[in-house]
Structures are given as C-alpha cells and as structure tokens.
Design a protein around this motif. Structure first.
Motif, short mmCIF file in Angstrom:
data_model
loop_
_atom_site.label_atom_id
_atom_site.label_comp_id
_atom_site.label_asym_id
_atom_site.label_seq_id
_atom_site.Cartn_x
_atom_site.Cartn_y
_atom_site.Cartn_z
N PHE A 163 32.53 45.53 -28.07
CA PHE A 163 33.17 46.28 -29.13
C PHE A 163 34.60 46.57 -28.71
O PHE A 163 34.86 46.82 -27.53
N GLN A 164 35.53 46.52 -29.66
CA GLN A 164 36.94 46.75 -29.34
C GLN A 164 37.38 48.14 -29.80
O GLN A 164 36.90 48.66 -30.79
N TRP A 165 38.33 48.68 -29.05
CA TRP A 165 38.92 49.98 -29.34
C TRP A 165 40.43 49.78 -29.38
O TRP A 165 40.99 49.14 -28.48
N PHE A 166 41.10 50.30 -30.41
CA PHE A 166 42.53 50.09 -30.58
C PHE A 166 43.26 51.40 -30.87
O PHE A 166 42.73 52.26 -31.56
N PRO A 167 44.54 51.48 -30.43
CA PRO A 167 45.41 52.53 -30.97
C PRO A 167 45.74 52.14 -32.42
O PRO A 167 45.77 50.94 -32.75
N GLY A 215 36.75 50.69 -32.86
CA GLY A 215 36.83 52.12 -32.68
C GLY A 215 38.27 52.53 -32.44
O GLY A 215 39.12 51.70 -32.12
N ASP A 216 38.55 53.81 -32.58
CA ASP A 216 39.90 54.33 -32.38
C ASP A 216 40.06 54.86 -30.97
O ASP A 216 39.22 55.60 -30.49
N ASP A 217 41.14 54.47 -30.32
CA ASP A 217 41.50 55.03 -29.02
C ASP A 217 43.02 55.09 -28.97
O ASP A 217 43.69 54.06 -28.88
N ALA A 218 43.55 56.30 -29.08
CA ALA A 218 45.00 56.48 -29.13
C ALA A 218 45.69 56.06 -27.84
O ALA A 218 46.89 55.82 -27.83
N ARG A 219 44.94 55.92 -26.73
CA ARG A 219 45.54 55.66 -25.44
C ARG A 219 45.74 54.19 -25.11
O ARG A 219 46.64 53.83 -24.37
N LYS A 220 44.85 53.32 -25.65
CA LYS A 220 44.90 51.93 -25.18
C LYS A 220 44.07 51.03 -26.08
O LYS A 220 43.25 51.49 -26.86
N HIS A 221 44.29 49.72 -25.93
CA HIS A 221 43.40 48.71 -26.50
C HIS A 221 42.42 48.38 -25.40
O HIS A 221 42.81 48.06 -24.28
N ALA A 222 41.14 48.47 -25.69
CA ALA A 222 40.12 48.22 -24.67
C ALA A 222 39.02 47.36 -25.24
O ALA A 222 38.69 47.45 -26.43
N SER A 249 39.13 45.77 -19.31
CA SER A 249 37.78 45.93 -19.85
C SER A 249 37.19 47.26 -19.43
O SER A 249 37.45 47.76 -18.35
N ASN A 250 36.39 47.81 -20.32
CA ASN A 250 35.67 49.05 -20.06
C ASN A 250 34.18 48.78 -20.18
O ASN A 250 33.77 47.87 -20.88
N VAL A 251 33.40 49.59 -19.51
CA VAL A 251 31.96 49.53 -19.68
C VAL A 251 31.53 50.75 -20.47
O VAL A 251 32.04 51.84 -20.26
N ARG A 252 30.63 50.57 -21.40
CA ARG A 252 30.07 51.65 -22.20
C ARG A 252 28.60 51.73 -21.85
O ARG A 252 27.88 50.75 -21.95
N ILE A 253 28.17 52.89 -21.41
CA ILE A 253 26.79 53.06 -21.00
C ILE A 253 26.10 53.91 -22.06
O ILE A 253 26.49 55.04 -22.29
N LEU A 254 25.11 53.35 -22.69
CA LEU A 254 24.34 54.08 -23.68
C LEU A 254 23.00 54.43 -23.05
O LEU A 254 22.16 53.57 -22.83
N ILE A 255 22.87 55.68 -22.70
CA ILE A 255 21.67 56.16 -22.02
C ILE A 255 20.65 56.53 -23.08
O ILE A 255 20.95 57.27 -24.01
N VAL A 256 19.46 55.98 -22.94
CA VAL A 256 18.41 56.29 -23.91
C VAL A 256 17.28 57.03 -23.24
O VAL A 256 17.06 56.91 -22.04
N SER A 257 16.60 57.82 -24.03
CA SER A 257 15.44 58.53 -23.50
C SER A 257 14.20 57.76 -23.88
O SER A 257 14.12 57.22 -24.99
#
Length: 187
Positions: free
Chosen positions: A106-110, A122-129, A33-41
């Motif tokens: 959200f999922q990311w796949f090669p 989303g696309d991630d050539a390195r891994k499924h996350a 698992s990865n964490v995605r941080i969306l920083i808002v102003s």
C-alpha cells in the motif's frame, strides 16, 4: 509516468540512471520502504469476529489510532524490521516465517504528490512511502512504549476515531479479501 507520481521532491527532476535518490537510504539510514504490522487477536471462539490491534500515537494529524510499523533500516531484513518495531513499540515477540511475505503493498503520499488517477493510497504529510503489510500474531502482553501512547484491539466494524488517514482503507483491503490473507507462517 511523471516524476510527480514517482514521489520526487521536485517535478523538475526527472529520474535517470545516474540519480540514486529513489534507491538510496535517507540521511537517517532508512530505506524508502516501510513495514506495516497488523496484529490480530485469535478468535475467542468459533465464529468470533476478527479483531485488530492498533496503537494510539502522536502524528501530524494529532493523536490518532493506527497500525504498528515503521521504516526498514539499512542492512536490516524485513523480518528483523518487523520484530524490532514490535519490540520497540509494544514489547512483544511476533510469529514470523524466516522470509515473511507481505499480504499487501500500500502506498502513502503527501497531498502535493498524491496520484490523481484513482490509485488507492493513504495520507502521510511527511513522506511518500511504500508500505509492506503483514498480518501477525504475537506472544506476550502488549505494553505500549515509545511512539505508542496506548494499544487496544478493535473489531473491524467498530474501529476507533480518529484513525490515521488511509488506515481504515488499508484494513478494509486486508480483511475483506478473506482467505487470501493468511496469518500463519508457512512451515
């Protein structure tokens, strides 16, 4: 569901109770698992457009703009991972609840294992996350370091190019839903 859609490296491998790969950390002690941080102003005034902070970084796609984030290390809480990524990448402290809950998953796949059933990803050539997305506010002035070459705020209707493939789709999901995605931690 086929092994291909579970993110297995080989379609010949089928998951079984004796196979621990999907739940075990990789060789770098990271979980899948990865964490995605969306920083808002914060809006400058009432009615001001929401802006999101993105980093410029090197990637398999060249230099791209994307949200902040990364892997959760073995033994690390989600809150600790979020704080670590914010400090290591932008030298900032972020506001979090004790047990923060993602506003989206959200999922990311090669490409070779990406779903073909219409599942958004989303696309991630390195891994499924599996990305757990959090919308946060911060304290301090962001100072890019490590993987971050630059940092800037953008309005959602004027996102920079090039974006990491899938990042625009993720931002659209998060900010088009309105009040469902609250930035403030519950008290």
């Amino acid at each position: 569901m086929s092994a291909r859609h579970l993110g297995w490296r080989s379609p010949a491998i089928s998951p079984g109770p004796e196979l621990q790969y999907p739940l075990a950390p990789n060789r770098n002690n990271h979980w899948p698992s990865n964490v995605r941080i969306l920083i808002v102003s914060p809006p400058r005034n009432a009615g001001a457009a929401q802006r999101v902070g993105l980093i410029l970084r090197h990637s398999p796609y060249g230099e791209v703009w994307c949200h902040l984030g990364g892997r959760i290390q073995r033994g690390e809480t989600i809150a600790d991972a979020l704080r670590r990524h914010a400090r290591e990448t932008l030298q900032i402290d972020i506001e979090l609840a004790l047990e923060p809950q993602p506003v989206d998953v959200f999922q990311w796949f090669p490409a070779e294992v990406a779903p073909d059933d219409g599942t958004p990803y989303g696309d991630d050539a390195r891994k499924h996350a599996i990305g757990l997305s959090f919308i946060v506010e911060h304290e301090g002035a962001p100072t890019p370091q490590g993987e971050a070459l630059d940092f800037a705020y953008f309005s959602l209707d004027e996102l920079p190019e090039p974006l990491w493939p899938g990042c625009g789709r993720l931002l659209g999901r998060l900010f088009s839903a309105g009040p469902r995605y609250s930035r403030k931690a519950p008290t």
